[in-house]
Design a protein around this motif. Structure first.
Motif, mmCIF file in Angstrom:
data_model
loop_
_atom_site.group_PDB
_atom_site.id
_atom_site.type_symbol
_atom_site.label_atom_id
_atom_site.label_comp_id
_atom_site.label_asym_id
_atom_site.label_seq_id
_atom_site.Cartn_x
_atom_site.Cartn_y
_atom_site.Cartn_z
ATOM 1 N N TRP A 191 3.526 -5.726 -11.673
ATOM 2 C CA TRP A 191 3.770 -4.849 -10.526
ATOM 3 C C TRP A 191 5.233 -4.415 -10.547
ATOM 4 O O TRP A 191 6.136 -5.235 -10.388
ATOM 5 C CB TRP A 191 3.478 -5.571 -9.218
ATOM 6 C CG TRP A 191 2.022 -5.812 -8.970
ATOM 7 C CD1 TRP A 191 0.972 -5.473 -9.768
ATOM 8 C CD2 TRP A 191 1.466 -6.472 -7.820
ATOM 9 N NE1 TRP A 191 -0.214 -5.870 -9.194
ATOM 10 C CE2 TRP A 191 0.058 -6.488 -8.003
ATOM 11 C CE3 TRP A 191 2.000 -7.056 -6.675
ATOM 12 C CZ2 TRP A 191 -0.802 -7.059 -7.068
ATOM 13 C CZ3 TRP A 191 1.159 -7.625 -5.740
ATOM 14 C CH2 TRP A 191 -0.235 -7.627 -5.936
ATOM 15 N N ASP A 196 11.263 6.730 -6.293
ATOM 16 C CA ASP A 196 11.486 7.901 -7.156
ATOM 17 C C ASP A 196 12.735 8.677 -6.747
ATOM 18 O O ASP A 196 12.903 9.835 -7.130
ATOM 19 C CB ASP A 196 10.260 8.821 -7.157
ATOM 20 C CG ASP A 196 10.002 9.481 -5.797
ATOM 21 O OD1 ASP A 196 10.709 9.162 -4.812
ATOM 22 O OD2 ASP A 196 9.079 10.322 -5.716
ATOM 23 N N ARG A 226 10.115 11.741 -14.234
ATOM 24 C CA ARG A 226 8.858 11.000 -14.258
ATOM 25 C C ARG A 226 8.362 10.853 -15.692
ATOM 26 O O ARG A 226 7.818 9.805 -16.067
ATOM 27 C CB ARG A 226 7.823 11.723 -13.385
ATOM 28 C CG ARG A 226 6.421 11.091 -13.366
ATOM 29 C CD ARG A 226 6.435 9.642 -12.889
ATOM 30 N NE ARG A 226 7.043 9.452 -11.601
ATOM 31 C CZ ARG A 226 6.380 9.490 -10.437
ATOM 32 N NH1 ARG A 226 5.073 9.695 -10.432
ATOM 33 N NH2 ARG A 226 7.014 9.286 -9.297
ATOM 34 N N VAL A 282 -1.112 2.460 -16.899
ATOM 35 C CA VAL A 282 -1.111 2.403 -15.435
ATOM 36 C C VAL A 282 -2.552 2.229 -14.969
ATOM 37 O O VAL A 282 -3.411 3.080 -15.235
ATOM 38 C CB VAL A 282 -0.501 3.683 -14.844
ATOM 39 C CG1 VAL A 282 -0.543 3.627 -13.316
ATOM 40 C CG2 VAL A 282 0.929 3.885 -15.328
ATOM 41 N N ARG A 319 -1.720 2.727 -8.596
ATOM 42 C CA ARG A 319 -0.415 2.946 -7.976
ATOM 43 C C ARG A 319 -0.612 3.090 -6.478
ATOM 44 O O ARG A 319 -1.539 3.760 -6.029
ATOM 45 C CB ARG A 319 0.249 4.204 -8.536
ATOM 46 C CG ARG A 319 1.732 4.296 -8.223
ATOM 47 C CD ARG A 319 2.335 5.598 -8.756
ATOM 48 N NE ARG A 319 2.084 6.708 -7.877
ATOM 49 C CZ ARG A 319 1.951 7.983 -8.266
ATOM 50 N NH1 ARG A 319 2.009 8.281 -9.553
ATOM 51 N NH2 ARG A 319 1.723 8.934 -7.382
ATOM 52 N N ASP A 356 1.543 4.176 -3.023
ATOM 53 C CA ASP A 356 2.753 4.882 -2.596
ATOM 54 C C ASP A 356 2.983 4.713 -1.100
ATOM 55 O O ASP A 356 2.042 4.562 -0.311
ATOM 56 C CB ASP A 356 2.645 6.379 -2.896
ATOM 57 C CG ASP A 356 2.507 6.684 -4.379
ATOM 58 O OD1 ASP A 356 2.975 5.873 -5.195
ATOM 59 O OD2 ASP A 356 1.919 7.733 -4.710
ATOM 60 N N SER A 397 6.902 3.396 -4.821
ATOM 61 C CA SER A 397 5.601 3.121 -5.425
ATOM 62 C C SER A 397 5.528 1.706 -5.968
ATOM 63 O O SER A 397 6.529 1.152 -6.445
ATOM 64 C CB SER A 397 5.315 4.098 -6.576
ATOM 65 O OG SER A 397 5.333 5.435 -6.141
ATOM 66 N N TRP A 437 3.674 0.272 -8.979
ATOM 67 C CA TRP A 437 2.939 0.632 -10.191
ATOM 68 C C TRP A 437 2.234 -0.617 -10.695
ATOM 69 O O TRP A 437 2.869 -1.637 -10.986
ATOM 70 C CB TRP A 437 3.888 1.145 -11.270
ATOM 71 C CG TRP A 437 4.603 2.428 -10.953
ATOM 72 C CD1 TRP A 437 5.714 2.584 -10.196
ATOM 73 C CD2 TRP A 437 4.240 3.733 -11.400
ATOM 74 N NE1 TRP A 437 6.091 3.907 -10.148
ATOM 75 C CE2 TRP A 437 5.193 4.628 -10.878
ATOM 76 C CE3 TRP A 437 3.200 4.234 -12.208
ATOM 77 C CZ2 TRP A 437 5.139 5.998 -11.128
ATOM 78 C CZ3 TRP A 437 3.148 5.593 -12.451
ATOM 79 C CH2 TRP A 437 4.100 6.468 -11.915
ATOM 80 N N ARG A 438 0.914 -0.536 -10.839
ATOM 81 C CA ARG A 438 0.130 -1.629 -11.409
ATOM 82 C C ARG A 438 -0.032 -1.361 -12.904
ATOM 83 O O ARG A 438 -0.708 -0.411 -13.302
ATOM 84 C CB ARG A 438 -1.222 -1.742 -10.718
ATOM 85 C CG ARG A 438 -1.123 -2.126 -9.236
ATOM 86 C CD ARG A 438 -2.473 -2.038 -8.556
ATOM 87 N NE ARG A 438 -3.473 -2.834 -9.263
ATOM 88 C CZ ARG A 438 -4.781 -2.532 -9.283
ATOM 89 N NH1 ARG A 438 -5.221 -1.444 -8.645
ATOM 90 N NH2 ARG A 438 -5.625 -3.303 -9.935
#
Length: 373
Positions: A307, A312, A322, A336, A339, A341, A366, A368-369
């Protein structure tokens, strides 16, 4: 005081020298003059901008008022509105650095036990001891830093309310305070891939490790390389009754072994910190982000998840794209898998007078997984 920085000056026709204290890493000033209640704000600000430090011998409360007047003078010039986001950011950082140097030139004396030998001075001995350790000799510190120590001491006493814990986290001075609760909320809501073991990389106050423990993860290994953060995390986890569930270890990023869940909230902005205390926010060349991403696969168990909690803001400031972030994932052999947010709710996100308002208003944080490809 062997090897410690020393500040020197002349007073009453005699040379003086004492220990120089600066948590920001600022060098001791080379020019020091004595100042008291008779000094005007215009004179003080002019001398400070010229690099002359003012060692205060007057009333403490008058020194605070003088500093406030200097702040108003330092904040007079707005940033150029025509700058690009990246230009606005770098100009803002440069201006903030110059501002900090000038405002840091108003100095106060401290006795060997951190008492302030000035009229109407507060008792700051505990606040100083928490940041500097036991007193050893007389010293000099900037009033601006001292006020920061006092504020940090109050935060440490009362703590920061964490809704996900239904409890408080007590940050140490110099350890990133979890006042931006949105990133903590993401860790509290994301679906857990395992309840057995998790690594919390760069634990700081220990807040994310505590959230994982309260969610029922049986064992967490929390790492940090800053001794102050390690002490802070251990104290918070003990206060929350989680010391048996969470092991806090000193490490640069990962502990030994693998885990089905590895969590990291690295500094979000790839830029040079103006002071050591800013390292939780600014990370040159995204060192911690790159280190976490590049080393994640070899520390994940099969079917495990990493994780990554990341704002951003850097993208809106033109400091990272990005595409560059996704390329980091790809190069590290990561995909990924999900995600989550959230938009920030901190005051700066809606402050139109902030020089970086456009970027802050668009910011998204975010979780991110990530998983091995």
């Amino acid at each position: 005081m062997s090897g410690a920085p020393i500040v020197t000056w002349d007073e009453a026709g005699e040379p003086r020298s004492v220990l120089w204290r600066s948590e920001s890493g600022a060098p001791p000033p080379t020019r020091v003059v004595i100042a008291d209640d008779r000094m005007t704000a215009d004179t003080a600000y002019r001398l400070a901008c010229d690099g002359t430090a003012l060692l205060w011998r007057g009333d403490f409360q008058n020194a605070r008022q003088l500093l406030q007047s200097m702040v108003r003078r330092a904040d007079r010039k707005p940033l150029k509105s025509s700058a690009t986001p990246a230009e606005a950011f770098h100009l803002h950082r440069m201006t903030q650095g110059q501002r900090a140097r000038a405002l840091g030139m108003l100095l106060l004396p401290l006795d060997d036990d951190y008492g302030i030998p000035l009229r109407r001075a507060p008792d700051v001995r505990q606040a100083c001891a928490e940041a500097y350790g036991p007193g050893e000799s007389p010293s000099v510190v900037s009033l601006r830093e001292l006020l920061g120590l006092i504020g940090a001491h109050e935060w440490r006493k009362k703590g920061v309310e964490i809704p996900a814990l239904e409890d408080r986290i007590h940050p140490y001075y110099g350890v990133f305070s979890p006042v931006r609760g949105e990133y903590v909320g993401l860790v509290a809501e994301a679906p857990l891939p395992s309840m057995e073991l998790a690594f919390d990389i760069g634990t700081g106050t220990g807040v994310l490790a505590a959230v994982l423990a309260r969610r029922g993860v049986a064992r967490i290994v929390a790492t940090d390389q800053d001794p102050r953060a390690l002490m802070c995390a251990r104290e918070n986890l003990a206060r929350l009754g989680l010391a048996e569930q969470v092991e806090v270890v000193q490490a640069d990023l990962f502990p030994a072994g693998r885990a089905p869940l590895v969590v990291c909230n690295p500094p979000w902005v790839p830029a040079r910190a103006n002071a050591p205390i800013e390292h939780a926010v600014y990370d040159p060349d995204s060192r911690m982000l790159r280190g976490f991403v590049s080393g994640l696969v070899e520390h994940l168990e099969p079917e495990g998840e990493g994780w990554l909690i990341l704002s951003d803001l850097a993208e809106h400031l033109g400091l990272r794209t990005r595409a560059e972030l996704l390329a980091l994932f790809d190069k590290a052999g990561l995909k990924v898998v999900g995600r989550i947010d959230v938009r920030p709710t901190h005051p700066r996100a809606s402050d139109a007078t902030d020089p970086l308002h456009v970027a802050r208003a668009a910011e998204i944080t975010s979780l991110w997984r990530l998983a091995a490809c």
